[in-house]
Enzyme design. Sequence first.
Site, PDB file in Angstrom:
ATOM      1  N   HIS A 165      14.155  14.808   0.043  1.00  0.00           N
ATOM      2  CA  HIS A 165      13.638  15.256   1.350  1.00  0.00           C
ATOM      3  C   HIS A 165      14.522  14.866   2.532  1.00  0.00           C
ATOM      4  CE1 HIS A 165       9.949  16.636  -0.441  1.00  0.00           C
ATOM      5  NE2 HIS A 165       9.588  15.435  -0.847  1.00  0.00           N
ATOM      6  N   HIS A 175       6.889  18.371  -5.035  1.00  0.00           N
ATOM      7  CA  HIS A 175       7.171  18.738  -3.646  1.00  0.00           C
ATOM      8  C   HIS A 175       8.416  19.628  -3.556  1.00  0.00           C
ATOM      9  CE1 HIS A 175       4.930  14.868  -3.392  1.00  0.00           C
ATOM     10  NE2 HIS A 175       4.270  15.547  -2.479  1.00  0.00           N
ATOM     11  N   ASP A 198      10.126  18.330  -9.178  1.00  0.00           N
ATOM     12  CA  ASP A 198       9.213  17.464  -8.419  1.00  0.00           C
ATOM     13  C   ASP A 198       8.076  18.358  -7.898  1.00  0.00           C
ATOM     14  OD1 ASP A 198       9.829  14.636  -6.592  1.00  0.00           O
ATOM     15  OD2 ASP A 198       8.403  16.059  -5.719  1.00  0.00           O
ATOM     16  N   GLY A 233       0.791  -1.224   0.000  1.00  0.00           N
ATOM     17  CA  GLY A 233       0.000   0.000   0.000  1.00  0.00           C
ATOM     18  C   GLY A 233       0.825   1.277   0.000  1.00  0.00           C
ATOM     19  N   ASP A 266       6.102  13.311 -10.057  1.00  0.00           N
ATOM     20  CA  ASP A 266       4.797  13.487  -9.403  1.00  0.00           C
ATOM     21  C   ASP A 266       4.158  14.821  -9.791  1.00  0.00           C
ATOM     22  OD1 ASP A 266       6.727  14.850  -8.001  1.00  0.00           O
ATOM     23  OD2 ASP A 266       6.380  13.826  -6.090  1.00  0.00           O
ATOM     24  N   LYS A 306       7.282   3.099  -5.057  1.00  0.00           N
ATOM     25  CA  LYS A 306       7.584   1.772  -5.577  1.00  0.00           C
ATOM     26  C   LYS A 306       8.845   1.797  -6.432  1.00  0.00           C
ATOM     27  CE  LYS A 306       2.673   0.557  -5.562  1.00  0.00           C
ATOM     28  NZ  LYS A 306       2.697   0.076  -4.183  1.00  0.00           N
ATOM     29  N   ARG A 326      -0.658   9.851  -8.474  1.00  0.00           N
ATOM     30  CA  ARG A 326      -1.416   9.377  -7.304  1.00  0.00           C
ATOM     31  C   ARG A 326      -1.347  10.366  -6.136  1.00  0.00           C
ATOM     32  NH1 ARG A 326      -0.131   3.541  -4.365  1.00  0.00           N
ATOM     33  NH2 ARG A 326      -1.245   4.002  -2.430  1.00  0.00           N
TER      34      ARG A 326
HETATM   35 ZN   LIG Z   1       7.564  14.591  -4.782  1.00  0.00          ZN
END
Ligand SMILES: [Zn+2]
Length: 460
Positions: free
Chosen positions: A158, A195, A193, A44, A281, A48, A287
């Site tokens: 990060h 983020h 990215d 979950g 992302d 991945k 997602r």
């Molecule tokens: Zn990210």
Amino acid sequence: MKTTSQARKEIDETVDIGNSQDVTKRRVSYFFDCEVGNYHYGQGHPMKPHRVRMTHSLVVGYDLYKKLEIFRPGLATADDMTRFHSDDYVNFLHTITPDNMGNYLRQLQRFNVGEDCPVFDGLFEFCAIYTSGSIGGASRLNSKKCDICINWAGGLHHAKKSEASGFCYVNDCVLGILELLKTHERVLYIDIDIHHGDGVEEAFYTTNRVMTLSFHKFGDYFPGTGDVRDTGYGEGKGYSINYPLRDGMNDATFVSIFKPILRAIMERYKPGAVVLQCGADSLTGDRLGCFNLSLKGHAACVAFVRSFNIPTLVLGGGGYTMRNVARCWTYETAVLLNQHRNVANKLPFNEYYEYFGPDYNLHITPTNMTNDNSDEYLRKVTQTLLKQLYSLEAVPGVQIQTGATSSMTPKAVVELESSKTRESEADPDERTPAIERVEDEREHYDTKNEIPSSAEMDVE
Ligand SMILES: [Zn+2]
């Protein structure tokens, strides 16, 4: 206001920019270890590592591997990691396993390992694999053996000095930059990215030897940092650049802000090397993401960076809709090779073909979601950042002082130490499509090392 077709044309031209205006060939190296796909964050979990193996399968399927030099890097060691990370944190990563974690409850909490960043089988080896491609890639750029080095397994931006964060444990971006700083006075870090690239920004927040540029969703979104007003501190004041964004960024708006900012940076900062984090992302349909970029919009940024022809380390990053991550990084591999026009939209047959249904195409279509970034908002932020850039001293007069780092000052830089250059060179004749055959155990170490050993360095 540009019409859609004008904007589309500009994006196509931007993707092509490295080709029409610049015919110089780039020597592209590519680091890949097929083992990376065997690690699992747990059931979950959105991260991945398998997506890197899917990418490789497409790179092979499109015959792009024939234009690349493929390497399986020698594994990064704990020592390599402590060039940035604290000893006790790296020790912990080395020690912790799913079986013994019950004995380390306090440390799990202290190092933020457990939920987003779970303990899983082979965690340390996983970190070593993705990190080695970034350090090895930087080292290869330093020795001028290539112009561009790709490590899609890397880009875990990060991670902090003593803390895991946002699915990242070891910050390979920081370690790659530290390696590049051995031969380059100034390194530019670019992060597309969705983020904020917080770990990299924090590591170099007080130095002007690294400029960090991050475009990211801001406001009620992980990790919460990256305000336009966060610009650096001390010697590093002005050298952190943050472009906060809202939901729904599309190709046209993304490219329209990326180009003027990067152009200004190249003009004012003149970096000797670039690290480009290509987190996927920010694509439509991710997602965890909320932007609306197609592969072309994302890759236009990569092409634009390439057009400056500066040694560049290209890294992966986030990306949680696996099939689109693989599509994106494959297309960007083609762009970096100037082969994207030869890459058909129909995907080649590959071992993960079933993931790409129902259309089995390379390109993806943005949705009709609203772009919450108004022209007015983007114009204002761009103006603010250009003002910040033009108020900086043009090309900061930092000099590499061999044997002394006192003028460099950043925490991370004073921890620079000489390290062996690692990279196991795959036999060119062995560059074959089968993933298993990319492996080559032979390693060679660069004996040339212009960097003083840590003993000679003036560590504060
Ligand atoms: Zn990210």
